[in-house]
Write a protein that holds these residues in place. Structure first.
Motif, PDB file in Angstrom:
ATOM      1  N   ALA A  14       0.870  -1.175   0.000  1.00 30.20           N
ATOM      2  CA  ALA A  14       0.000   0.000   0.000  1.00 30.20           C
ATOM      3  C   ALA A  14       0.907   1.225   0.000  1.00 30.20           C
ATOM      4  CB  ALA A  14      -0.901   0.007   1.229  1.00 30.20           C
ATOM      5  N   LYS A  15       0.623   2.147  -0.881  1.00 25.72           N
ATOM      6  CA  LYS A  15       1.463   3.335  -1.000  1.00 25.72           C
ATOM      7  C   LYS A  15       0.667   4.584  -0.662  1.00 25.72           C
ATOM      8  CE  LYS A  15       4.748   1.514  -4.246  1.00 25.72           C
ATOM      9  NZ  LYS A  15       5.558   1.810  -5.415  1.00 25.72           N
ATOM     10  N   TYR A  16       1.390   5.590  -0.227  1.00 22.23           N
ATOM     11  CA  TYR A  16       0.844   6.907   0.091  1.00 22.23           C
ATOM     12  C   TYR A  16      -0.281   6.837   1.132  1.00 22.23           C
ATOM     13  CZ  TYR A  16       3.525   8.131  -3.986  1.00 22.23           C
ATOM     14  OH  TYR A  16       4.545   8.295  -4.870  1.00 22.23           O
ATOM     15  N   ILE A  17      -0.043   6.081   2.191  1.00 24.77           N
ATOM     16  CA  ILE A  17      -0.984   6.044   3.309  1.00 24.77           C
ATOM     17  C   ILE A  17      -0.826   7.343   4.086  1.00 24.77           C
ATOM     18  CG2 ILE A  17      -1.601   4.875   5.442  1.00 24.77           C
ATOM     19  CD1 ILE A  17      -0.540   2.313   4.238  1.00 24.77           C
ATOM     20  N   ASN A  18      -1.917   8.033   4.333  1.00 22.73           N
ATOM     21  CA  ASN A  18      -1.862   9.330   5.010  1.00 22.73           C
ATOM     22  C   ASN A  18      -1.715   9.143   6.518  1.00 22.73           C
ATOM     23  OD1 ASN A  18      -2.120  10.841   2.683  1.00 22.73           O
ATOM     24  ND2 ASN A  18      -4.339  10.762   2.737  1.00 22.73           N
ATOM     25  N   MET A  19      -0.555   8.653   6.900  1.00 22.05           N
ATOM     26  CA  MET A  19      -0.264   8.419   8.303  1.00 22.05           C
ATOM     27  C   MET A  19       1.248   8.397   8.482  1.00 22.05           C
ATOM     28  SD  MET A  19      -1.924   5.449  10.625  1.00 22.05           S
ATOM     29  CE  MET A  19      -3.512   5.854   9.944  1.00 22.05           C
ATOM     30  N   SER A  20       1.685   8.746   9.649  1.00 18.27           N
ATOM     31  CA  SER A  20       3.100   8.767   9.949  1.00 18.27           C
ATOM     32  C   SER A  20       3.674   7.347   9.961  1.00 18.27           C
ATOM     33  CB  SER A  20       3.304   9.419  11.309  1.00 18.27           C
ATOM     34  OG  SER A  20       4.600   9.223  11.760  1.00 18.27           O
ATOM     35  N   PRO A  21       4.876   7.147   9.434  1.00 20.59           N
ATOM     36  CA  PRO A  21       5.490   5.815   9.484  1.00 20.59           C
ATOM     37  C   PRO A  21       5.695   5.316  10.912  1.00 20.59           C
ATOM     38  CG  PRO A  21       6.745   7.244   8.032  1.00 20.59           C
ATOM     39  CD  PRO A  21       5.708   8.086   8.684  1.00 20.59           C
ATOM     40  N   HIS A  22       5.918   6.242  11.828  1.00 18.47           N
ATOM     41  CA  HIS A  22       6.107   5.864  13.233  1.00 18.47           C
ATOM     42  C   HIS A  22       4.844   5.210  13.800  1.00 18.47           C
ATOM     43  CE1 HIS A  22       7.543   6.054  17.336  1.00 18.47           C
ATOM     44  NE2 HIS A  22       6.439   6.693  17.673  1.00 18.47           N
ATOM     45  N   LYS A  23       3.688   5.735  13.450  1.00 17.63           N
ATOM     46  CA  LYS A  23       2.424   5.181  13.942  1.00 17.63           C
ATOM     47  C   LYS A  23       2.132   3.817  13.322  1.00 17.63           C
ATOM     48  CE  LYS A  23       0.333   9.630  14.869  1.00 17.63           C
ATOM     49  NZ  LYS A  23      -0.767  10.554  14.548  1.00 17.63           N
ATOM     50  N   ILE A  24       2.513   3.623  12.064  1.00 22.97           N
ATOM     51  CA  ILE A  24       2.309   2.330  11.404  1.00 22.97           C
ATOM     52  C   ILE A  24       3.268   1.294  11.982  1.00 22.97           C
ATOM     53  CG2 ILE A  24       2.501   1.127   9.195  1.00 22.97           C
ATOM     54  CD1 ILE A  24       0.181   2.782   8.934  1.00 22.97           C
ATOM     55  N   ARG A  25       4.522   1.678  12.231  1.00 25.37           N
ATOM     56  CA  ARG A  25       5.501   0.733  12.775  1.00 25.37           C
ATOM     57  C   ARG A  25       5.112   0.235  14.162  1.00 25.37           C
ATOM     58  NH1 ARG A  25       9.574   4.588  10.770  1.00 25.37           N
ATOM     59  NH2 ARG A  25      10.152   3.835   8.703  1.00 25.37           N
ATOM     60  N   ARG A  26       4.414   1.069  14.924  1.00 26.07           N
ATOM     61  CA  ARG A  26       3.945   0.668  16.242  1.00 26.07           C
ATOM     62  C   ARG A  26       3.007  -0.547  16.134  1.00 26.07           C
ATOM     63  NH1 ARG A  26       0.941   5.352  19.382  1.00 26.07           N
ATOM     64  NH2 ARG A  26      -0.253   5.282  17.462  1.00 26.07           N
ATOM     65  N   VAL A  27       2.261  -0.632  15.054  1.00 23.45           N
ATOM     66  CA  VAL A  27       1.336  -1.746  14.839  1.00 23.45           C
ATOM     67  C   VAL A  27       2.036  -2.918  14.168  1.00 23.45           C
ATOM     68  CG1 VAL A  27      -0.752  -2.417  13.602  1.00 23.45           C
ATOM     69  CG2 VAL A  27      -0.651  -0.221  14.754  1.00 23.45           C
ATOM     70  N   THR A  28       2.884  -2.648  13.178  1.00 21.71           N
ATOM     71  CA  THR A  28       3.499  -3.731  12.411  1.00 21.71           C
ATOM     72  C   THR A  28       4.471  -4.556  13.238  1.00 21.71           C
ATOM     73  OG1 THR A  28       5.213  -2.255  11.573  1.00 21.71           O
ATOM     74  CG2 THR A  28       3.260  -2.560  10.202  1.00 21.71           C
ATOM     75  N   ASP A  29       5.079  -3.946  14.250  1.00 26.07           N
ATOM     76  CA  ASP A  29       5.990  -4.696  15.105  1.00 26.07           C
ATOM     77  C   ASP A  29       5.266  -5.771  15.901  1.00 26.07           C
ATOM     78  OD1 ASP A  29       8.120  -3.235  14.198  1.00 26.07           O
ATOM     79  OD2 ASP A  29       8.111  -1.837  15.890  1.00 26.07           O
ATOM     80  N   ARG A  30       3.972  -5.605  16.112  1.00 21.38           N
ATOM     81  CA  ARG A  30       3.188  -6.579  16.870  1.00 21.38           C
ATOM     82  C   ARG A  30       2.789  -7.802  16.048  1.00 21.38           C
ATOM     83  NH1 ARG A  30       4.928  -3.912  20.483  1.00 21.38           N
ATOM     84  NH2 ARG A  30       3.764  -2.443  21.742  1.00 21.38           N
ATOM     85  N   ILE A  31       2.715  -7.666  14.711  1.00 21.73           N
ATOM     86  CA  ILE A  31       2.226  -8.794  13.906  1.00 21.73           C
ATOM     87  C   ILE A  31       3.319  -9.480  13.095  1.00 21.73           C
ATOM     88  CG2 ILE A  31      -0.088  -7.841  13.748  1.00 21.73           C
ATOM     89  CD1 ILE A  31       0.544  -7.068  10.853  1.00 21.73           C
ATOM     90  N   ARG A  32       4.522  -8.945  13.092  1.00 22.76           N
ATOM     91  CA  ARG A  32       5.612  -9.552  12.334  1.00 22.76           C
ATOM     92  C   ARG A  32       5.958 -10.915  12.920  1.00 22.76           C
ATOM     93  NH1 ARG A  32       9.076  -5.554  12.675  1.00 22.76           N
ATOM     94  NH2 ARG A  32       8.472  -4.608  10.712  1.00 22.76           N
ATOM     95  N   GLY A  33       5.994 -11.944  12.079  1.00 17.51           N
ATOM     96  CA  GLY A  33       6.343 -13.295  12.512  1.00 17.51           C
ATOM     97  C   GLY A  33       5.163 -14.132  12.971  1.00 17.51           C
ATOM     98  N   ARG A  34       3.974 -13.573  12.995  1.00 20.05           N
ATOM     99  CA  ARG A  34       2.796 -14.319  13.449  1.00 20.05           C
ATOM    100  C   ARG A  34       2.085 -14.984  12.272  1.00 20.05           C
ATOM    101  NH1 ARG A  34       0.855 -12.839  18.744  1.00 20.05           N
ATOM    102  NH2 ARG A  34       2.035 -11.058  19.539  1.00 20.05           N
ATOM    103  N   SER A  35       1.255 -15.945  12.596  1.00 15.71           N
ATOM    104  CA  SER A  35       0.450 -16.585  11.556  1.00 15.71           C
ATOM    105  C   SER A  35      -0.660 -15.618  11.128  1.00 15.71           C
ATOM    106  CB  SER A  35      -0.156 -17.882  12.071  1.00 15.71           C
ATOM    107  OG  SER A  35      -1.136 -17.613  13.042  1.00 15.71           O
ATOM    108  N   TYR A  36      -1.312 -15.948  10.036  1.00 15.55           N
ATOM    109  CA  TYR A  36      -2.360 -15.083   9.490  1.00 15.55           C
ATOM    110  C   TYR A  36      -3.495 -14.911  10.494  1.00 15.55           C
ATOM    111  CZ  TYR A  36      -6.340 -13.732   6.621  1.00 15.55           C
ATOM    112  OH  TYR A  36      -7.442 -13.096   6.133  1.00 15.55           O
ATOM    113  N   GLU A  37      -3.932 -15.992  11.094  1.00 13.60           N
ATOM    114  CA  GLU A  37      -5.057 -15.923  12.029  1.00 13.60           C
ATOM    115  C   GLU A  37      -4.698 -15.136  13.287  1.00 13.60           C
ATOM    116  OE1 GLU A  37      -5.828 -20.036  12.525  1.00 13.60           O
ATOM    117  OE2 GLU A  37      -7.140 -20.139  10.785  1.00 13.60           O
ATOM    118  N   GLN A  38      -3.480 -15.333  13.801  1.00 12.44           N
ATOM    119  CA  GLN A  38      -3.055 -14.590  14.984  1.00 12.44           C
ATOM    120  C   GLN A  38      -2.944 -13.106  14.679  1.00 12.44           C
ATOM    121  OE1 GLN A  38       0.632 -16.374  16.090  1.00 12.44           O
ATOM    122  NE2 GLN A  38      -0.338 -17.920  17.399  1.00 12.44           N
ATOM    123  N   ALA A  39      -2.435 -12.773  13.501  1.00 13.64           N
ATOM    124  CA  ALA A  39      -2.297 -11.365  13.115  1.00 13.64           C
ATOM    125  C   ALA A  39      -3.666 -10.704  12.997  1.00 13.64           C
ATOM    126  CB  ALA A  39      -1.531 -11.252  11.801  1.00 13.64           C
TER     127      ALA A  39
END
Length: 119
Positions: A14-39
């Motif tokens: 997804a490109k040009y999301i109108n949000m700060s990268p810092h706010k997105i990274r706060r969420v992505t760090d929680r789902i990295r390495g998890r299965s699809y259902e857990q994420a």
């Protein structure tokens, strides 16, 4: 005994999301390495606004797996998530005595890679 396993990598971005990268990274760090259902479970119950965008992107990657490769999305897991800074929208806010105050509205690009291990 050697078992043959092949790893398929499914990509969605997804490109040009109108949000700060810092706010997105706060969420992505929680789902990295998890299965699809857990994420999915983690994203549904987190209170951040960025979770909606990441949920859409995760569902898009799962749809790519089932449509392009004919694979079950339940066997996949999130292997990589990359959040890059996009261009900033430059705006001005009027301030006291006719001055203009610059405002930067950041955007970001998110790429998600999912892997499915097949035997």
């Amino acid at each position: 005994m050697k078992t043959e396993t092949s790893e398929l990598k499914i990509k969605a971005s997804a490109k040009y999301i109108n949000m700060s990268p810092h706010k997105i990274r706060r969420v992505t760090d929680r789902i990295r390495g998890r299965s699809y259902e857990q994420a999915l479970m983690v994203l549904e119950f987190m209170p951040y606004h960025a979770c909606n965008r990441m949920l859409q992107l995760l569902c898009s990657a799962a749809a790519n797996a089932s449509h392009n490769f004919g694979l079950s999305k339940n066997d996949s897991f999130v292997s990589q998530i990359q959040v890059d800074e996009g261009t900033s929208l430059k705006r001005f806010q009027p301030r006291a005595q006719g001055r203009a105050y610059p405002i930067r509205k950041p955007t970001c690009h998110v790429t998600i890679m999912m892997e499915i291990t097949t035997k």
